[in-house]
Scaffold this motif. Structure first.
Motif, PDB file in Angstrom:
ATOM      1  N   LEU A  90      31.278  53.361  33.852  1.00 11.51           N
ATOM      2  CA  LEU A  90      31.375  53.729  35.259  1.00 11.51           C
ATOM      3  C   LEU A  90      30.107  53.435  36.050  1.00 11.51           C
ATOM      4  O   LEU A  90      30.103  53.574  37.276  1.00 11.51           O
ATOM      5  CB  LEU A  90      31.721  55.226  35.391  1.00 11.51           C
ATOM      6  CG  LEU A  90      33.014  55.670  34.700  1.00 11.51           C
ATOM      7  CD1 LEU A  90      33.218  57.172  34.861  1.00 11.51           C
ATOM      8  CD2 LEU A  90      34.216  54.904  35.245  1.00 11.51           C
ATOM      9  N   ARG A  91      29.026  53.085  35.356  1.00  5.06           N
ATOM     10  CA  ARG A  91      27.742  52.806  35.993  1.00  5.06           C
ATOM     11  C   ARG A  91      27.284  53.975  36.856  1.00  5.06           C
ATOM     12  O   ARG A  91      26.868  53.832  38.009  1.00  5.06           O
ATOM     13  CB  ARG A  91      27.829  51.541  36.860  1.00  5.06           C
ATOM     14  CG  ARG A  91      28.297  50.305  36.130  1.00  5.06           C
ATOM     15  CD  ARG A  91      27.354  49.936  35.009  1.00  5.06           C
ATOM     16  NE  ARG A  91      26.046  49.554  35.546  1.00  5.06           N
ATOM     17  CZ  ARG A  91      24.959  49.394  34.796  1.00  5.06           C
ATOM     18  NH1 ARG A  91      25.019  49.625  33.486  1.00  5.06           N
ATOM     19  NH2 ARG A  91      23.823  49.034  35.340  1.00  5.06           N
ATOM     20  N   SER A  92      27.373  55.180  36.312  1.00  8.63           N
ATOM     21  CA  SER A  92      26.915  56.373  37.011  1.00  8.63           C
ATOM     22  C   SER A  92      26.218  57.290  36.018  1.00  8.63           C
ATOM     23  O   SER A  92      26.286  57.081  34.805  1.00  8.63           O
ATOM     24  CB  SER A  92      28.087  57.107  37.675  1.00  8.63           C
ATOM     25  OG  SER A  92      28.944  57.664  36.698  1.00  8.63           O
ATOM     26  N   ASP A  93      25.524  58.308  36.536  1.00 10.49           N
ATOM     27  CA  ASP A  93      24.821  59.255  35.668  1.00 10.49           C
ATOM     28  C   ASP A  93      25.084  60.688  36.115  1.00 10.49           C
ATOM     29  O   ASP A  93      24.185  61.513  36.152  1.00 10.49           O
ATOM     30  CB  ASP A  93      23.314  58.965  35.634  1.00 10.49           C
ATOM     31  CG  ASP A  93      22.694  58.994  37.024  1.00 10.49           C
ATOM     32  OD1 ASP A  93      23.456  59.161  38.000  1.00 10.49           O
ATOM     33  OD2 ASP A  93      21.470  58.853  37.133  1.00 10.49           O
ATOM     34  N   ARG A  94      26.333  60.984  36.459  1.00  9.53           N
ATOM     35  CA  ARG A  94      26.681  62.309  36.955  1.00  9.53           C
ATOM     36  C   ARG A  94      27.056  63.284  35.840  1.00  9.53           C
ATOM     37  O   ARG A  94      27.112  64.488  36.076  1.00  9.53           O
ATOM     38  CB  ARG A  94      27.853  62.200  37.944  1.00  9.53           C
ATOM     39  CG  ARG A  94      27.520  61.402  39.190  1.00  9.53           C
ATOM     40  CD  ARG A  94      28.732  61.330  40.120  1.00  9.53           C
ATOM     41  NE  ARG A  94      28.423  60.561  41.331  1.00  9.53           N
ATOM     42  CZ  ARG A  94      29.296  60.309  42.290  1.00  9.53           C
ATOM     43  NH1 ARG A  94      30.544  60.776  42.186  1.00  9.53           N
ATOM     44  NH2 ARG A  94      28.939  59.612  43.338  1.00  9.53           N
ATOM     45  N   TRP A  95      27.346  62.799  34.654  1.00  7.06           N
ATOM     46  CA  TRP A  95      27.795  63.692  33.577  1.00  7.06           C
ATOM     47  C   TRP A  95      26.671  64.629  33.164  1.00  7.06           C
ATOM     48  O   TRP A  95      25.517  64.224  33.028  1.00  7.06           O
ATOM     49  CB  TRP A  95      28.257  62.884  32.374  1.00  7.06           C
ATOM     50  CG  TRP A  95      28.827  63.722  31.271  1.00  7.06           C
ATOM     51  CD1 TRP A  95      30.101  64.159  31.142  1.00  7.06           C
ATOM     52  CD2 TRP A  95      28.121  64.224  30.130  1.00  7.06           C
ATOM     53  NE1 TRP A  95      30.255  64.910  30.002  1.00  7.06           N
ATOM     54  CE2 TRP A  95      29.047  64.971  29.360  1.00  7.06           C
ATOM     55  CE3 TRP A  95      26.802  64.125  29.681  1.00  7.06           C
ATOM     56  CZ2 TRP A  95      28.696  65.595  28.177  1.00  7.06           C
ATOM     57  CZ3 TRP A  95      26.440  64.757  28.508  1.00  7.06           C
ATOM     58  CH2 TRP A  95      27.391  65.484  27.770  1.00  7.06           C
ATOM     59  N   GLU A 153      28.958  60.895  25.617  1.00  8.76           N
ATOM     60  CA  GLU A 153      29.672  60.859  26.890  1.00  8.76           C
ATOM     61  C   GLU A 153      28.793  60.293  28.002  1.00  8.76           C
ATOM     62  O   GLU A 153      29.267  59.575  28.891  1.00  8.76           O
ATOM     63  CB  GLU A 153      30.120  62.272  27.278  1.00  8.76           C
ATOM     64  CG  GLU A 153      31.134  62.891  26.340  1.00  8.76           C
ATOM     65  CD  GLU A 153      30.490  63.639  25.187  1.00  8.76           C
ATOM     66  OE1 GLU A 153      31.189  64.429  24.541  1.00  8.76           O
ATOM     67  OE2 GLU A 153      29.273  63.432  24.942  1.00  8.76           O
ATOM     68  N   GLU A 154      27.515  60.592  27.914  1.00  3.36           N
ATOM     69  CA  GLU A 154      26.569  60.095  28.904  1.00  3.36           C
ATOM     70  C   GLU A 154      26.443  58.575  28.818  1.00  3.36           C
ATOM     71  O   GLU A 154      26.460  57.867  29.833  1.00  3.36           O
ATOM     72  CB  GLU A 154      25.218  60.767  28.669  1.00  3.36           C
ATOM     73  CG  GLU A 154      24.163  60.482  29.679  1.00  3.36           C
ATOM     74  CD  GLU A 154      22.908  61.279  29.387  1.00  3.36           C
ATOM     75  OE1 GLU A 154      21.985  61.200  30.204  1.00  3.36           O
ATOM     76  OE2 GLU A 154      22.852  61.985  28.360  1.00  3.36           O
ATOM     77  N   LEU A 179      28.648  56.496  27.492  1.00  5.48           N
ATOM     78  CA  LEU A 179      29.920  55.893  27.880  1.00  5.48           C
ATOM     79  C   LEU A 179      30.066  55.821  29.397  1.00  5.48           C
ATOM     80  O   LEU A 179      30.502  54.801  29.949  1.00  5.48           O
ATOM     81  CB  LEU A 179      31.076  56.695  27.275  1.00  5.48           C
ATOM     82  CG  LEU A 179      32.492  56.185  27.543  1.00  5.48           C
ATOM     83  CD1 LEU A 179      32.675  54.807  26.917  1.00  5.48           C
ATOM     84  CD2 LEU A 179      33.527  57.157  26.990  1.00  5.48           C
ATOM     85  N   GLU A 180      29.689  56.898  30.065  1.00 13.06           N
ATOM     86  CA  GLU A 180      29.795  56.906  31.524  1.00 13.06           C
ATOM     87  C   GLU A 180      28.872  55.876  32.159  1.00 13.06           C
ATOM     88  O   GLU A 180      29.241  55.183  33.114  1.00 13.06           O
ATOM     89  CB  GLU A 180      29.477  58.298  32.064  1.00 13.06           C
ATOM     90  CG  GLU A 180      29.641  58.399  33.578  1.00 13.06           C
ATOM     91  CD  GLU A 180      29.206  59.743  34.117  1.00 13.06           C
ATOM     92  OE1 GLU A 180      27.987  59.962  34.222  1.00 13.06           O
ATOM     93  OE2 GLU A 180      30.078  60.578  34.403  1.00 13.06           O
ATOM     94  N   ARG A 181      27.680  55.754  31.615  1.00 15.02           N
ATOM     95  CA  ARG A 181      26.717  54.802  32.176  1.00 15.02           C
ATOM     96  C   ARG A 181      27.181  53.369  31.971  1.00 15.02           C
ATOM     97  O   ARG A 181      27.019  52.512  32.845  1.00 15.02           O
ATOM     98  CB  ARG A 181      25.342  55.008  31.538  1.00 15.02           C
ATOM     99  CG  ARG A 181      24.644  56.277  31.970  1.00 15.02           C
ATOM    100  CD  ARG A 181      23.488  56.617  31.045  1.00 15.02           C
ATOM    101  NE  ARG A 181      22.466  55.575  31.084  1.00 15.02           N
ATOM    102  CZ  ARG A 181      21.456  55.568  31.953  1.00 15.02           C
ATOM    103  NH1 ARG A 181      21.362  56.521  32.855  1.00 15.02           N
ATOM    104  NH2 ARG A 181      20.564  54.609  31.935  1.00 15.02           N
TER     105      ARG A 181
END
Length: 243
Positions: A180-185, A172-173, A175-177
């Motif tokens: 979505l180009r983020s690291d909030r998960w 999930e980490e 995939l999000e990166r």
């Protein structure tokens, strides 16, 4: 600050319960091993007897230290709304790990001394499997959590304002990166439980999970060695001796 502490305590609670469950399983297995010894009437080398009694004394000392630290030092702070220190949590999981290692060695000695087999050994192997996995569930969270929460052990990536954690990289980490180009998960209890169970059964990280950094790789290697001992030495003998 109080809200942050309460959130940290809530996230810690399921892992702490898992660690206490591991200690209770280790205590139950130790009582079973003690019962096996009392029922045995065959002679054994005196050195093995000395080692077995020494392991029993060490286990008792680890057990007393664990409950003293949990009930006298850690839980009162929990009730006052204070977050336990990393040193206290490290001491707890080291004591629980010592009990699991003690039982693993004692079980192998009991197989040699008492010729344990069949369903008796199957139950012991199941208790060892559960206690070791619950202990390493806490370990994985303990090693992986601080880099995510504090950011002190993260390194800056080359092009974007993203970070790469030293620890477990979950699907999930990733995939999000990538999307979505983020690291909030942030992983939760079930994510670590899934990782621990599949790692113990496959002797390696589950598909899609990555291990980054030496500490998590050393931890995973020790976990795999413990599971190999349970499956190949103990469980294999139990199955081979079933009538």
């Amino acid at each position: 600050m109080d809200a942050i502490t309460r959130s940290a305590n809530r996230s810690l609670r399921p892992f702490l319960i898992a660690l206490v469950a591991a200690v209770l399983l280790n205590l139950g297995l130790r009582l079973r091993i003690f019962e096996h010894v009392l029922r045995a009437h065959q002679s054994a080398p005196w050195l093995m007897g000395v080692i077995a009694r020494g392991l029993l004394v060490v286990f008792a000392a680890l057990l007393v230290a664990f409950w003293w630290l949990l009930l006298v030092r850690l839980l009162p702070e929990f009730r006052r709304g204070l977050a336990p220190s990393r040193r206290q949590l490290a001491s707890l999981v080291w004591l629980a790990s010592g009990m699991a290692a003690n039982n693993l060695l004692s079980e192998n000695i009991a197989i040699y001394r008492l010729n344990l087999s069949s369903y008796t050994l199957l139950i012991d192997a199941l208790m060892l499997y559960l206690s070791i996995n619950l202990t390493f569930l806490f370990w994985y969270w303990f090693v992986d959590n601080p880099p995510r929460r504090l950011g002190a052990l993260w390194e800056q990536s080359g092009s974007a304002a993203l970070t790469t954690p030293y620890g477990i990289v979950f699907p999930e980490e990733t995939l999000e990166r990538d999307v979505l180009r983020s690291d909030r998960w942030q992983p939760e209890f079930m994510d670590y439980a899934y990782f621990t169970i599949l790692s113990s059964n496959c002797f390696g990280p589950p598909e899609g999970h990555l291990l980054v950094g030496r500490p998590i790789k050393v931890l995973h290697s020790v976990h795999s060695l413990a599971m190999i001992t349970v499956f190949i030495v103990i469980l294999a003998r139990a199955i081979n001796t079933l009538n």
